[in-house]
Enzyme design. Structure first.
Site, PDB file in Angstrom:
ATOM      1  N   HIS A   1    -138.213  72.015  27.544  1.00 19.63           N
ATOM      2  CA  HIS A   1    -138.170  73.036  26.497  1.00 19.63           C
ATOM      3  C   HIS A   1    -138.478  72.397  25.132  1.00 19.63           C
ATOM      4  O   HIS A   1    -138.443  71.182  24.983  1.00 19.63           O
ATOM      5  CB  HIS A   1    -136.751  73.610  26.340  1.00 19.63           C
ATOM      6  CG  HIS A   1    -136.123  74.169  27.559  1.00 19.63           C
ATOM      7  ND1 HIS A   1    -136.030  75.514  27.774  1.00 19.63           N
ATOM      8  CD2 HIS A   1    -135.494  73.574  28.596  1.00 19.63           C
ATOM      9  CE1 HIS A   1    -135.361  75.736  28.909  1.00 19.63           C
ATOM     10  NE2 HIS A   1    -135.034  74.579  29.429  1.00 19.63           N
TER      11      HIS A   1
ATOM     12  N   ASP B   1    -142.295  77.887  25.368  1.00 21.72           N
ATOM     13  CA  ASP B   1    -142.038  76.443  25.284  1.00 21.72           C
ATOM     14  C   ASP B   1    -142.217  75.755  26.639  1.00 21.72           C
ATOM     15  O   ASP B   1    -142.001  76.392  27.667  1.00 21.72           O
ATOM     16  CB  ASP B   1    -140.641  76.170  24.687  1.00 21.72           C
ATOM     17  CG  ASP B   1    -139.488  76.750  25.514  1.00 21.72           C
ATOM     18  OD1 ASP B   1    -139.577  77.919  25.937  1.00 21.72           O
ATOM     19  OD2 ASP B   1    -138.503  76.017  25.740  1.00 21.72           O
TER      20      ASP B   1
ATOM     21  N   HIS C   1    -140.466  75.644  30.429  1.00 20.78           N
ATOM     22  CA  HIS C   1    -139.726  76.912  30.394  1.00 20.78           C
ATOM     23  C   HIS C   1    -140.690  78.086  30.587  1.00 20.78           C
ATOM     24  O   HIS C   1    -140.378  79.068  31.250  1.00 20.78           O
ATOM     25  CB  HIS C   1    -138.982  77.017  29.056  1.00 20.78           C
ATOM     26  CG  HIS C   1    -137.872  78.010  29.056  1.00 20.78           C
ATOM     27  ND1 HIS C   1    -137.171  78.333  27.930  1.00 20.78           N
ATOM     28  CD2 HIS C   1    -137.331  78.772  30.048  1.00 20.78           C
ATOM     29  CE1 HIS C   1    -136.248  79.246  28.239  1.00 20.78           C
ATOM     30  NE2 HIS C   1    -136.331  79.523  29.507  1.00 20.78           N
TER      31      HIS C   1
ATOM     32  N   GLU D   1    -134.352  69.560  26.221  1.00 21.41           N
ATOM     33  CA  GLU D   1    -134.977  70.104  25.020  1.00 21.41           C
ATOM     34  C   GLU D   1    -135.618  68.962  24.230  1.00 21.41           C
ATOM     35  O   GLU D   1    -134.996  67.920  24.001  1.00 21.41           O
ATOM     36  CB  GLU D   1    -133.926  70.751  24.098  1.00 21.41           C
ATOM     37  CG  GLU D   1    -133.222  71.945  24.689  1.00 21.41           C
ATOM     38  CD  GLU D   1    -133.969  73.259  24.483  1.00 21.41           C
ATOM     39  OE1 GLU D   1    -135.082  73.248  23.925  1.00 21.41           O
ATOM     40  OE2 GLU D   1    -133.415  74.300  24.899  1.00 21.41           O
TER      41      GLU D   1
HETATM   42 ZN   LIG Z   1    -136.787  76.976  26.462  1.00 25.23          ZN
END
Ligand SMILES: [Zn+2]
Length: 185
Positions: free
Chosen positions: A39, A170, A160, A121
């Site tokens: 992400h 993303d 994602h 992330e």
């Molecule tokens: Zn995401």
């Protein structure tokens, strides 16, 4: 020399920064950890650095700091790890537990990807390239995750946007999948 990360049997990276998120619960089957989801996030959007992502994943965003925070303050989300622009890792949830990053999602014929996925992330957005330090850290971290959770194979690493294509973009146009996979070899 690239960094080598160690994951303990409790699912935590050894020696990396930890910031515990309450946005988590148990996986329905802890033996079934078989997908890695990439992400991006930045808070406020397009701003890097600072502590707002930590705050967000902890449910502690101070909405007086930015108008955007009002929109997201009620969301209860997290990821297992964040890699900031310098390539430094913060871990919020044990890999053995379920972080809340994927939302409504589907990989192949399975829904609810959070049940069986690890979410990472990258601090970033759809308007800036990721840093080389981020790719290096991500690749080293991925190798450690694949060693500890061998059901995660290269064909089970996705963005994602791959598992929630109607809702999410993303890790976005700047994420260089080819470069990432080259670093994994
Ligand atoms: Zn995401």
């Amino acid at each position: 020399m690239s960094q080598r990360y160690t994951i303990t049997s409790l699912g935590w990276l050894l020696g990396e920064r930890q910031c515990f998120s309450p946005h988590q619960d148990q996986r329905p089957d802890p033996q079934d950890i078989s997908l890695l989801v990439i992400h991006y996030i930045s808070l406020p959007p397009e701003n890097f650095g600072g502590h707002y992502i930590d705050d967000f994943f902890q449910g502690k965003l101070d909405i007086s700091q930015d108008p955007y925070f009002e929109e997201i303050k009620a969301l209860k989300v997290s990821a297992h790890c964040l890699i900031n622009r310098k390539g430094e890792i913060t871990q919020y949830v044990s890999f053995n537990d379920r972080a809340w990053h994927a939302g409504v999602s589907q990989f192949q014929d399975r829904e609810k990807c959070n049940d069986f996925a690890i979410g990472i992330e990258l601090e970033g957005s759809n308007n800036y390239p990721f840093t080389e330090q981020q790719y290096k850290t991500l690749a080293s971290l991925t190798k450690a995750i694949m060693e500890s959770y061998p059901k995660i194979t290269k064909d089970r690493i996705v963005g994602h946007s791959d598992i929630a294509p109607e809702r999410k973009i993303d890790p976005g146009r700047y994420f260089d999948w080819q470069h990432y996979f080259t670093l994994l070899d």
